[in-house]
Design a protein around this motif. Structure first.
Motif, PDB file in Angstrom:
ATOM      1  N   LEU A 140      36.860 -55.073  42.594  1.00  0.00           N
ATOM      2  CA  LEU A 140      37.828 -54.844  44.322  1.00  0.00           C
ATOM      3  C   LEU A 140      38.418 -56.335  44.292  1.00  0.00           C
ATOM      4  CD1 LEU A 140      35.745 -53.042  45.950  1.00  0.00           C
ATOM      5  CD2 LEU A 140      37.736 -52.160  45.020  1.00  0.00           C
ATOM      6  N   PHE A 141      38.189 -57.236  44.045  1.00  0.00           N
ATOM      7  CA  PHE A 141      38.514 -58.421  44.254  1.00  0.00           C
ATOM      8  C   PHE A 141      40.020 -59.183  43.638  1.00  0.00           C
ATOM      9  CE2 PHE A 141      39.157 -63.176  43.378  1.00  0.00           C
ATOM     10  CZ  PHE A 141      39.795 -63.123  44.588  1.00  0.00           C
ATOM     11  N   TRP A 142      39.613 -58.559  41.178  1.00  0.00           N
ATOM     12  CA  TRP A 142      40.200 -58.735  40.652  1.00  0.00           C
ATOM     13  C   TRP A 142      41.483 -57.537  40.262  1.00  0.00           C
ATOM     14  CZ3 TRP A 142      40.860 -63.647  39.319  1.00  0.00           C
ATOM     15  CH2 TRP A 142      39.765 -64.754  39.037  1.00  0.00           C
ATOM     16  N   VAL A 143      41.496 -56.431  40.556  1.00  0.00           N
ATOM     17  CA  VAL A 143      42.475 -55.404  40.081  1.00  0.00           C
ATOM     18  C   VAL A 143      42.946 -56.377  41.393  1.00  0.00           C
ATOM     19  CG1 VAL A 143      41.874 -53.730  42.152  1.00  0.00           C
ATOM     20  CG2 VAL A 143      42.606 -53.831  40.571  1.00  0.00           C
ATOM     21  N   ALA A 144      43.460 -56.599  42.556  1.00  0.00           N
ATOM     22  CA  ALA A 144      44.292 -57.214  44.018  1.00  0.00           C
ATOM     23  C   ALA A 144      44.821 -57.916  44.489  1.00  0.00           C
ATOM     24  CB  ALA A 144      43.611 -56.567  45.250  1.00  0.00           C
ATOM     25  N   PHE A 145      44.027 -58.840  43.228  1.00  0.00           N
ATOM     26  CA  PHE A 145      44.106 -60.373  43.006  1.00  0.00           C
ATOM     27  C   PHE A 145      45.423 -60.351  42.202  1.00  0.00           C
ATOM     28  CE2 PHE A 145      44.733 -64.313  40.698  1.00  0.00           C
ATOM     29  CZ  PHE A 145      44.213 -65.146  41.597  1.00  0.00           C
ATOM     30  N   ASN A 146      45.195 -59.727  41.036  1.00  0.00           N
ATOM     31  CA  ASN A 146      46.288 -59.966  39.944  1.00  0.00           C
ATOM     32  C   ASN A 146      47.528 -59.444  40.151  1.00  0.00           C
ATOM     33  OD1 ASN A 146      44.555 -61.615  38.275  1.00  0.00           O
ATOM     34  ND2 ASN A 146      44.038 -59.443  37.024  1.00  0.00           N
ATOM     35  N   VAL A 147      47.556 -58.675  41.029  1.00  0.00           N
ATOM     36  CA  VAL A 147      48.853 -57.950  41.002  1.00  0.00           C
ATOM     37  C   VAL A 147      49.471 -59.027  41.878  1.00  0.00           C
ATOM     38  CG1 VAL A 147      49.806 -55.904  42.280  1.00  0.00           C
ATOM     39  CG2 VAL A 147      47.763 -55.180  40.733  1.00  0.00           C
ATOM     40  N   VAL A 148      48.801 -59.171  43.168  1.00  0.00           N
ATOM     41  CA  VAL A 148      49.135 -60.310  44.316  1.00  0.00           C
ATOM     42  C   VAL A 148      49.645 -61.224  43.839  1.00  0.00           C
ATOM     43  CG1 VAL A 148      49.134 -61.472  45.962  1.00  0.00           C
ATOM     44  CG2 VAL A 148      48.182 -59.067  46.308  1.00  0.00           C
ATOM     45  N   TYR A 149      48.796 -61.540  42.749  1.00  0.00           N
ATOM     46  CA  TYR A 149      49.569 -63.019  41.757  1.00  0.00           C
ATOM     47  C   TYR A 149      50.771 -62.473  41.012  1.00  0.00           C
ATOM     48  CZ  TYR A 149      49.521 -65.285  36.621  1.00  0.00           C
ATOM     49  OH  TYR A 149      49.732 -65.991  35.450  1.00  0.00           O
TER      50      TYR A 149
END
Length: 436
Positions: A150-159
């Motif tokens: 959950l964290f990394w899928v959202a983080f990578n999109v926002v990144y």
């Protein structure tokens, strides 16, 4: 998808609301001097994202380094820790695929916050279960996989949305630098607390501190702006993409798989070997402190000096050297050789990882059509990484269940540790694609 799109690479980045801009967020006219002045800099949203990432990394650095040791002390079983890691990566891959719809069609910031919150739940469960955690290692691995997914899928999109090709290497350098900074202090503090307070009180305290840092990360995340949503999530996009005959994603996905092979095993095995060699959490904390200090400088240099034209040679040098530093294990497996490995890997791994990450995200933003499907491409990226991680862990479990002889373990580490060279081979063509 086009072939390599070397002639069509365009900048993607941040579009300010209310301004006339192209798809990638740069004004169609006017503001030329200001754009030149700020080219390559990180804006406030990028800096906030770095802060959230640093808090997430700090909490994991406080306790994550010692989770494997915690399980090892309950039961000296390499295979069990391998199964725990496999459960984590399998659940992470499934979570990425399912959560892709959330970040594509709904509030991706809530997805990021839930990911941080579930990480806090993981440490709450470990605190609650105590020594009996060993009996629930599969379930704990699944909870950790859900939180990471959950964290990394959202983080990578926002990144992707808050960076562009001009500042992506800089952002990645700061990610590594701040992560290394957390790694310098957090594990050293954790190791000292465990030794000073004893196993039960020490582990309970560091897991509690991690819980608090995760909650602080959730609070800080509310200062990140809600991102716009666009389009409908395509569930079977990874299969459709890889079936296209001319897509560069076939090569890139294979490169990511081999990158994941090393990550899946070395992510837990090196720390565990340090503890086994020293029987001291404090020594493990000192090991991480020293290697993270080297990583801090190396990531800073990589983010500052590795430009797109140097990515190919930089990644090759990094891949070769992270393999070379494994060979001292054949002489002697002890704290000194592990420290030599750690120093070498910390020095050269950023030369491998920074170009890899930047090139993949540049490919996602290479044209308007692919940028609009950034969520699906990020899911494809993470699925590839986790396939590699699972393959690496399965190989580890298979070999370690057959033999635990030092020579066999060293050969296994060399084989798994050589995967970055294969990753570079499949990635080298894409590393030559430079935006005009």
């Amino acid at each position: 998808m086009h072939k390599d799109q070397s002639q069509t690479r365009r900048r993607q980045g941040r579009a300010a609301e209310g301004q006339a801009s192209n798809y990638f967020g740069h004004q169609a006219s006017g503001g030329g001097n200001e754009a030149k002045i700020h080219k390559g800099r990180l804006d406030a949203q990028a800096i906030l994202l770095l802060i959230v990432h640093t808090l997430f990394g700090s909490a994991n650095a406080l306790s994550g380094t010692f989770v494997g040791v915690y399980l090892w002390k309950a039961k000296n079983d390499f295979a069990l820790i391998g199964w725990f890691t496999l459960a984590t990566h399998l659940t992470m891959a499934i979570t990425f695929w399912l959560a892709g719809k959330w970040v594509k069609e709904h509030n991706k910031m809530n997805c990021l916050r839930v990911g941080v919150s579930v990480s806090a739940v993981f440490y709450m469960l470990v605190l609650w279960l105590g020594p009996s955690s060993i009996h629930y290692f599969v379930w704990l691995g699944m909870v950790q996989g859900i939180s990471s997914g959950l964290f990394w899928v959202a983080f990578n999109v926002v990144y992707f949305e808050v960076t562009d090709p001009d500042n992506r290497d800089r952002f990645n350098g700061w990610i590594g630098l701040l992560g290394s900074g957390a790694g310098i202090v957090a594990p050293w503090i954790s190791g000292g607390l465990i030794i000073r307070l004893g196993d039960v009180s020490g582990y309970r305290l560091i897991f509690s501190i991690s819980l608090g840092v995760f909650l602080l990360g959730v609070v800080i995340s509310f200062f990140l702006k809600k991102r716009k949503v666009q389009g409908t999530y395509e569930w079977l996009f990874p299969l459709r993409c890889l079936r296209q005959p001319e897509t560069p994603w076939k090569r890139v996905s294979l490169a990511l798989v081999f990158q994941g092979v090393r990550e899946g095993v070395f992510g837990f095995m090196i720390a565990l070997l340090v503890y086994i060699s020293t029987a001291s959490e404090a020594s493990l904390g000192n090991f991480v402190l020293i290697t993270s200090a080297v990583s801090l400088v190396s990531f800073w240099a990589a983010g500052r000096f590795i430009k797109p034209h140097f990515r190919k040679i930089s990644m090759l040098i990094g891949a070769i050297m992270v393999v070379v530093v494994i060979f001292p294990f054949f002489w002697k497996m002890g704290y000194s050789t592990l420290l030599l490995f750690g120093l070498g890997a910390s020095l050269f791994f950023p030369m491998y990882s920074v170009p890899m990450v930047s090139a993949v995200f540049d490919l996602i933003g290479s044209n308007e059509a692919s940028a609009k499907q950034r969520e699906e491409y990020i899911v494809l990226r993470e699925l590839s990484l986790n396939v590699g991680r699972m393959l690496g862990v399965l190989l580890f479990i298979g070999v370690i269940s057959w033999s635990k002889a030092p020579l066999i373990i060293n050969v296994l580490l060399l084989v798994i540790g050589s995967s970055p060279l294969v990753s570079w081979y499949f990635m080298k063509r894409q590393l030559s694609v430079i935006k005009p």
